[in-house]
Design an enzyme around this catalytic site. Structure first.
Site, PDB file in Angstrom:
ATOM      1  CG  ASP A  64      -1.746   1.198   1.415  1.00  0.00           C
ATOM      2  OD1 ASP A  64      -1.415   2.252   0.825  1.00  0.00           O
ATOM      3  OD2 ASP A  64      -2.749   1.118   2.135  1.00  0.00           O
ATOM      4  CB  ILE A  92      -0.657   3.466  -8.124  1.00  0.00           C
ATOM      5  CG1 ILE A  92      -0.100   2.043  -8.021  1.00  0.00           C
ATOM      6  CG2 ILE A  92      -1.356   3.877  -6.842  1.00  0.00           C
ATOM      7  CD1 ILE A  92       0.946   1.901  -6.928  1.00  0.00           C
ATOM      8  CE1 TYR A 156      -9.322  10.800 -13.740  1.00  0.00           C
ATOM      9  CE2 TYR A 156      -7.823  12.667 -13.973  1.00  0.00           C
ATOM     10  CZ  TYR A 156      -8.037  11.308 -13.825  1.00  0.00           C
ATOM     11  OH  TYR A 156      -6.959  10.451 -13.765  1.00  0.00           O
ATOM     12  CE  LYS A 163      -3.773   9.675 -13.138  1.00  0.00           C
ATOM     13  NZ  LYS A 163      -2.897   8.534 -12.781  1.00  0.00           N
ATOM     14  CB  ALA A 196      -9.362   2.681 -11.980  1.00  0.00           C
TER      15      ALA A 196
HETATM   16  P1  NAD Z   1      -6.842  -0.480 -12.047  1.00  0.00           P
HETATM   17  O1  NAD Z   1      -7.936  -0.324 -11.048  1.00  0.00           O
HETATM   18  O2  NAD Z   1      -6.666  -1.795 -12.659  1.00  0.00           O
HETATM   19  O3  NAD Z   1      -5.453  -0.004 -11.415  1.00  0.00           O
HETATM   20  C1  NAD Z   1      -5.350   0.949 -10.389  1.00  0.00           C
HETATM   21  C2  NAD Z   1      -4.395   0.370  -9.374  1.00  0.00           C
HETATM   22  O4  NAD Z   1      -4.128   1.298  -8.311  1.00  0.00           O
HETATM   23  C3  NAD Z   1      -4.953  -0.902  -8.695  1.00  0.00           C
HETATM   24  O5  NAD Z   1      -4.088  -1.989  -8.910  1.00  0.00           O
HETATM   25  C4  NAD Z   1      -4.980  -0.530  -7.228  1.00  0.00           C
HETATM   26  O6  NAD Z   1      -4.677  -1.625  -6.368  1.00  0.00           O
HETATM   27  C5  NAD Z   1      -3.894   0.524  -7.175  1.00  0.00           C
HETATM   28  N1  NAD Z   1      -3.954   1.309  -5.933  1.00  0.00           N
HETATM   29  C6  NAD Z   1      -4.943   2.127  -5.495  1.00  0.00           C
HETATM   30  N2  NAD Z   1      -4.632   2.610  -4.276  1.00  0.00           N
HETATM   31  C7  NAD Z   1      -3.416   2.077  -3.944  1.00  0.00           C
HETATM   32  C8  NAD Z   1      -2.564   2.192  -2.798  1.00  0.00           C
HETATM   33  N3  NAD Z   1      -2.899   2.937  -1.726  1.00  0.00           N
HETATM   34  N4  NAD Z   1      -1.385   1.502  -2.803  1.00  0.00           N
HETATM   35  C9  NAD Z   1      -1.034   0.739  -3.853  1.00  0.00           C
HETATM   36  N5  NAD Z   1      -1.801   0.594  -4.966  1.00  0.00           N
HETATM   37  C10 NAD Z   1      -2.978   1.260  -4.997  1.00  0.00           C
HETATM   38  O7  NAD Z   1      -7.127   0.651 -13.161  1.00  0.00           O
HETATM   39  P2  NAD Z   1      -6.249   1.174 -14.384  1.00  0.00           P
HETATM   40  O8  NAD Z   1      -7.221   1.891 -15.249  1.00  0.00           O
HETATM   41  O9  NAD Z   1      -5.432   0.101 -14.932  1.00  0.00           O
HETATM   42  O10 NAD Z   1      -5.332   2.289 -13.700  1.00  0.00           O
HETATM   43  C11 NAD Z   1      -3.916   2.287 -13.759  1.00  0.00           C
HETATM   44  C12 NAD Z   1      -3.388   3.694 -13.985  1.00  0.00           C
HETATM   45  O11 NAD Z   1      -3.784   4.124 -15.279  1.00  0.00           O
HETATM   46  C13 NAD Z   1      -3.895   4.736 -13.002  1.00  0.00           C
HETATM   47  O12 NAD Z   1      -2.839   5.627 -12.678  1.00  0.00           O
HETATM   48  C14 NAD Z   1      -4.933   5.487 -13.812  1.00  0.00           C
HETATM   49  O13 NAD Z   1      -5.099   6.797 -13.382  1.00  0.00           O
HETATM   50  C15 NAD Z   1      -4.296   5.437 -15.170  1.00  0.00           C
HETATM   51  N6  NAD Z   1      -5.186   5.695 -16.312  1.00  0.00           N
HETATM   52  C16 NAD Z   1      -6.318   4.974 -16.479  1.00  0.00           C
HETATM   53  C17 NAD Z   1      -7.163   5.252 -17.557  1.00  0.00           C
HETATM   54  C18 NAD Z   1      -8.441   4.504 -17.773  1.00  0.00           C
HETATM   55  O14 NAD Z   1      -9.320   5.009 -18.459  1.00  0.00           O
HETATM   56  N7  NAD Z   1      -8.605   3.314 -17.226  1.00  0.00           N
HETATM   57  C19 NAD Z   1      -6.805   6.270 -18.457  1.00  0.00           C
HETATM   58  C20 NAD Z   1      -5.615   6.979 -18.268  1.00  0.00           C
HETATM   59  C21 NAD Z   1      -4.813   6.682 -17.181  1.00  0.00           C
HETATM   60  O1  0WE Z   2      -7.515   7.772 -13.415  1.00  0.00           O
HETATM   61  C1  0WE Z   2      -8.619   7.330 -13.663  1.00  0.00           C
HETATM   62  C2  0WE Z   2      -9.504   6.796 -12.549  1.00  0.00           C
HETATM   63  C3  0WE Z   2      -8.797   6.697 -11.226  1.00  0.00           C
HETATM   64  C4  0WE Z   2      -9.689   6.437 -10.049  1.00  0.00           C
HETATM   65  C5  0WE Z   2     -10.856   5.687 -10.100  1.00  0.00           C
HETATM   66  C6  0WE Z   2     -11.603   5.474  -8.958  1.00  0.00           C
HETATM   67  C7  0WE Z   2     -12.908   4.717  -8.968  1.00  0.00           C
HETATM   68  C8  0WE Z   2     -13.267   4.148  -7.613  1.00  0.00           C
HETATM   69  C9  0WE Z   2      -9.303   6.974  -8.842  1.00  0.00           C
HETATM   70  N1  0WE Z   2     -10.023   6.784  -7.713  1.00  0.00           N
HETATM   71  C10 0WE Z   2     -11.147   6.043  -7.747  1.00  0.00           C
HETATM   72  N2  0WE Z   2     -11.844   5.879  -6.590  1.00  0.00           N
HETATM   73  C11 0WE Z   2     -12.886   5.025  -6.469  1.00  0.00           C
HETATM   74  O2  0WE Z   2     -13.515   4.934  -5.393  1.00  0.00           O
HETATM   75  N3  0WE Z   2      -9.080   7.352 -14.976  1.00  0.00           N
HETATM   76  C12 0WE Z   2      -8.274   8.017 -15.961  1.00  0.00           C
HETATM   77  C13 0WE Z   2     -10.370   6.791 -15.405  1.00  0.00           C
HETATM   78  C14 0WE Z   2     -11.394   7.885 -15.315  1.00  0.00           C
HETATM   79  O3  0WE Z   2     -11.943   8.205 -14.128  1.00  0.00           O
HETATM   80  C15 0WE Z   2     -12.805   9.267 -14.346  1.00  0.00           C
HETATM   81  C16 0WE Z   2     -12.779   9.622 -15.699  1.00  0.00           C
HETATM   82  C17 0WE Z   2     -11.870   8.729 -16.329  1.00  0.00           C
HETATM   83  C18 0WE Z   2     -11.479   8.721 -17.760  1.00  0.00           C
HETATM   84  C19 0WE Z   2     -13.596   9.983 -13.436  1.00  0.00           C
HETATM   85  C20 0WE Z   2     -14.396  11.024 -13.905  1.00  0.00           C
HETATM   86  C21 0WE Z   2     -14.370  11.378 -15.254  1.00  0.00           C
HETATM   87  C22 0WE Z   2     -13.563  10.679 -16.171  1.00  0.00           C
END
Ligand code: NAD
Ligand code: 0WE
Length: 256
Positions: A64, A92, A156, A163, A196
């Protein structure tokens, strides 16, 4: 293709098989890298351990990132088991659910701290530890970001601010570590349906909106992010550092 043969990589951010970090892991493994994994808590261990073991990983540890002692333990173990490190993947992010639906102006001190701690400060802490194991090698560090840092994306909110801090950290870390041959970059990905994203109401509509407006007229996949990750983490990108590479079907270039 063996672009990463003999390289050792530690991956933070696998939650399940849909995670962007997992797609990156599979691609790094396919290029010959040896991988170590961390998971955020016991519940996720059940998901991460079988995936990691399936590609031959031997180091699978809890972390964590809000806990300094857990971060210390991961890098102590990597030092003992491997002695050195070539690659760090940071994928993360976390903000409290209410902070991704209420107006941004209502973000409280604790929600602000949580989002910035988990999503931005963690890169600084992990990079400091990783760099100590990258001495004398051409290390490469990669994080994941989203366009909500540059432009307003409704809801967001505090994640956009986190970010922005993360992307500025990529540049400052690249400056600090450049003289030691360590590169630091980020991929700014378009929306992908992961765990996420599943927690976000209206995400499906967001995917539709983006695919209509992006020059390529489609959404992107985690595998496409992973291919750019292989490039940035390999010697193919040997002169690339401090960069934010958009993998978003071109969405971010549009003005109207
Ligand atoms: P995901 O939920 O699979 O990954 C998010 C990860 O963050 C999880 O593995 C979770 O365990 C970890 N995490 C959260 N709190 C934590 C903590 N306290 N300690 C350690 N780990 C922790 O979702 P994802 O979409 O694969 O997200 C990965 C990255 O990509 C994130 O930084 C997210 O912002 C970024 N991202 C996602 C998208 C999207 O649309 N899915 C777009 C652009 C960027
Ligand atoms: O980075 C992200 C999402 C990260 C995220 C997602 C969650 C969902 C559950 C961070 N914290 C949490 N907390 C929770 O409790 N993205 C880039 C995906 C994302 O998230 C959005 C987006 C997009 C794209 C939220 C609002 C609007 C657009």
């Amino acid at each position: 293709m063996d672009l990463l043969k003999g390289k050792r990589a530690v991956i933070f951010g696998v939650a399940n098989e849909r995670s962007i970090a997992w797609a990156i892991s599979e691609a790094l493994h396919a290029e010959g890298a040896e991988l170590a994994f961390t998971y955020a808590g016991e519940i996720l261990e059940k998901r991460v351990r079988p995936l990691a073991e399936g590609i031959g990983a031997k180091i699978i540890l809890p972390c964590d990132v809000t806990k300094d002692d857990e971060i210390d333990k991961v890098f102590q173990t990597l030092k003992q088991e491997w002695g050195s490190l070539d690659i760090l993947v940071h994928a993360i992010a976390f903000a409290a659910k209410e902070d991704l639906s209420n107006p941004y102006v209502l973000t409280g001190r604790s929600g602000f701290h949580l989002a910035l701690d988990v999503s931005a400060y963690s890169l600084v802490a992990l990079t400091r530890h990783a760099a100590a194991l990258m001495e004398g090698r051409s290390g490469s560090i990669l994080t994941m970001t989203y366009m909500g840092s540059e432009k307003v994306v409704p809801n967001y909110n505090v994640m956009g601010v986190a970010k922005a801090a993360l992307e500025a950290s990529v540049r400052y870390l690249a400056y600090d570590l450049g003289p030691r041959g360590i590169r630091v970059n980020a991929i700014s990905a378009g929306p992908i349906k992961t765990l996420a994203a599943a927690g976000i109401s209206g995400f499906k509509e967001m995917l539709h909106y983006s695919s209509e407006r992006a020059p390529l007229k489609r959404n992107i996949t985690a595998e496409e992010v992973a291919r750019t990750a292989v490039y940035l983490l390999s010697d193919m990108a040997g002169a690339v550092t401090g960069e934010i590479v958009h993998v978003d079907a071109g969405y971010n270039i549009m003005g109207m």
